[in-house]
Design a protein around this motif. Sequence first.
Motif, mmCIF file in Angstrom:
data_model
loop_
_atom_site.group_PDB
_atom_site.id
_atom_site.type_symbol
_atom_site.label_atom_id
_atom_site.label_comp_id
_atom_site.label_asym_id
_atom_site.label_seq_id
_atom_site.Cartn_x
_atom_site.Cartn_y
_atom_site.Cartn_z
ATOM 1 N N ASN A 10 30.926 45.088 40.759
ATOM 2 C CA ASN A 10 31.824 45.892 39.944
ATOM 3 C C ASN A 10 33.298 45.551 40.165
ATOM 4 O O ASN A 10 34.159 46.427 40.176
ATOM 5 C CB ASN A 10 31.558 47.380 40.242
ATOM 6 N N ALA A 11 33.617 44.268 40.387
ATOM 7 C CA ALA A 11 35.023 43.858 40.512
ATOM 8 C C ALA A 11 35.589 43.584 39.116
ATOM 9 O O ALA A 11 34.930 42.925 38.303
ATOM 10 C CB ALA A 11 35.136 42.605 41.370
ATOM 11 N N ARG A 12 36.814 44.083 38.848
ATOM 12 C CA ARG A 12 37.406 43.801 37.526
ATOM 13 C C ARG A 12 37.657 42.312 37.377
ATOM 14 O O ARG A 12 37.509 41.743 36.311
ATOM 15 C CB ARG A 12 38.678 44.601 37.311
ATOM 16 N N GLU A 13 38.064 41.682 38.513
ATOM 17 C CA GLU A 13 38.165 40.222 38.534
ATOM 18 C C GLU A 13 38.185 39.750 39.978
ATOM 19 O O GLU A 13 38.595 40.485 40.872
ATOM 20 C CB GLU A 13 39.412 39.715 37.790
ATOM 21 N N ILE A 14 37.708 38.531 40.167
ATOM 22 C CA ILE A 14 37.818 37.883 41.477
ATOM 23 C C ILE A 14 38.745 36.686 41.298
ATOM 24 O O ILE A 14 38.459 35.781 40.495
ATOM 25 C CB ILE A 14 36.440 37.437 42.020
ATOM 26 N N LEU A 15 39.873 36.719 42.014
ATOM 27 C CA LEU A 15 40.784 35.575 41.994
ATOM 28 C C LEU A 15 40.308 34.643 43.109
ATOM 29 O O LEU A 15 40.571 34.896 44.282
ATOM 30 C CB LEU A 15 42.232 36.032 42.222
ATOM 31 N N THR A 16 39.577 33.614 42.757
ATOM 32 C CA THR A 16 38.871 32.836 43.785
ATOM 33 C C THR A 16 39.786 31.867 44.541
ATOM 34 O O THR A 16 39.486 31.485 45.660
ATOM 35 C CB THR A 16 37.730 32.007 43.164
ATOM 36 N N CYS A 17 40.888 31.437 43.912
ATOM 37 C CA CYS A 17 41.764 30.394 44.486
ATOM 38 C C CYS A 17 40.963 29.129 44.814
ATOM 39 O O CYS A 17 41.284 28.401 45.760
ATOM 40 C CB CYS A 17 42.526 30.911 45.702
ATOM 41 N N ALA A 18 39.905 28.897 44.059
ATOM 42 C CA ALA A 18 39.020 27.758 44.325
ATOM 43 C C ALA A 18 39.678 26.437 43.942
ATOM 44 O O ALA A 18 40.676 26.409 43.230
ATOM 45 C CB ALA A 18 37.723 27.930 43.524
ATOM 46 N N GLY A 19 39.091 25.374 44.424
ATOM 47 C CA GLY A 19 39.581 24.034 44.067
ATOM 48 C C GLY A 19 39.990 23.282 45.306
ATOM 49 O O GLY A 19 40.427 23.865 46.292
ATOM 50 N N ARG A 20 39.836 21.978 45.238
ATOM 51 C CA ARG A 20 40.114 21.132 46.393
ATOM 52 C C ARG A 20 41.590 21.197 46.757
ATOM 53 O O ARG A 20 42.466 20.955 45.943
ATOM 54 C CB ARG A 20 39.718 19.694 46.025
ATOM 55 N N GLY A 21 41.875 21.571 48.005
ATOM 56 C CA GLY A 21 43.251 21.717 48.446
ATOM 57 C C GLY A 21 43.858 20.415 48.884
ATOM 58 O O GLY A 21 43.154 19.429 49.010
#
Length: 416
Positions: A10-21
């Motif tokens: 039930n999260a309105r959104e997840i800001l994942t900050c994903a991606g190769r750093g």
Amino acid sequence: MVRADFLIRNAREILTCAGRGPLAGPRQSQVSAIPDASLAALDGTIVFVGPAADAAAQVTLMPDAVVIDAEDHAVVPGFVDAHTHAVFAGDRRSELRRRLAGATYAEIAAGGGGIISTVRATREATEEQLVAQSRPRLDEMLASGTTTCEIKSGYGLDVASELRMLRAIATLQHQHPLDVVATFMGAHEVPTEFRDRRSEYVELVVQEMIPAVAAEKVATWCDVFCEAGVFSPDDSRRILQAGMRHGLKARIHADELGASGGSQVAAQVGARSADHLIFVPDDGITALASAGVVATLLPNAAFYLKLGRFAPARKLIDAGVPVALATDINPGGGFSPSMPFAIALACFGMNMTFEEALVAATSNGAWSLDLGDRVGSLEMDKLADAVIVRGEAINLIRMGAPSIAHVVKRGRPVGH
Ligand code: NIG
Ligand code: FE
């Protein structure tokens, strides 16, 4: 189907900050949001992150699973605080009062205050006392959303006291839910007994402290305070290179109180991170960009030191330097343990966008500590370290409002 012992639903959104750093330049604002999302973990590791509708079909919850109803709040990665001096003894709040009355960092240090006064107190403390006095600071950091942090030595400044600090940091890593990474910083200041013999102190750091720290395996990193009147660029290079020969990775306090040459040293030795950078010159920025060094910015310290300015984050980002944020919690100018405060100052003091600041406090902080494969983003196979923010994620910068609903460390709610 994947099995899970932890679920955020039930999260309105997840800001994942994903991606190769590291996320540099235009990628610095890439928070990779998933609307209407869920996150599931098993044994502390993320096994699912994605749309809630997919979770229902893909995740099997174990009977004793812990479930957090996010109540339509937002979820962001746990913060990675990549620069702290959270282990120390003594109290320097009197310096804060003097600064409020107009004294500068240099004036306070010249009068026997500053780092040297914490060294006196820390040398007198036992390892157990250091652990006991520092634990509440880690509790505060965790409650503010920090799930991984770095801690430096540097208030011992002799072989035995530096090792004692690093053992206290190791004990906290074992005892506390926070994940802690240790940095040896024997070159934090020249101790009083070496006041007129700085080069002899540098030799002590290189020939005795670094080998002893490496032999005990109590630090991952080596750091130096490269600043006029403290350690020169030549000293800093010598110490960081000696550390690297002993397996300690390099990071550096650079251009904090003036242009110190520290950013060039960082580039020359291949440091992972150059920190502070309030007075970094343009050619320093170019050097950092071409050497791939992270700029770890510490706006809480600039604020409490009343420096009247912040690091040039926009110039750094535009030059392609990945920017991380950290608190610099310490007894002198590091009065706030709060990564949300660092994010707020990044937005309002350094003209970063909220998304850039969030990436700086999570994914790029993890990169700064060379932990980008384990923490800093909400992706499969990384640790389930997360912060649930009431309402929208940008509510994090409502300083003083209770905007954090839950902190999750390794798939378990903590600190609230
Ligand atoms: O990052 N600059 C040196 N070290 C700290 C201050 C530590 C202290 O004042 O005790 C810093 O600002
Ligand atoms: Fe520092």
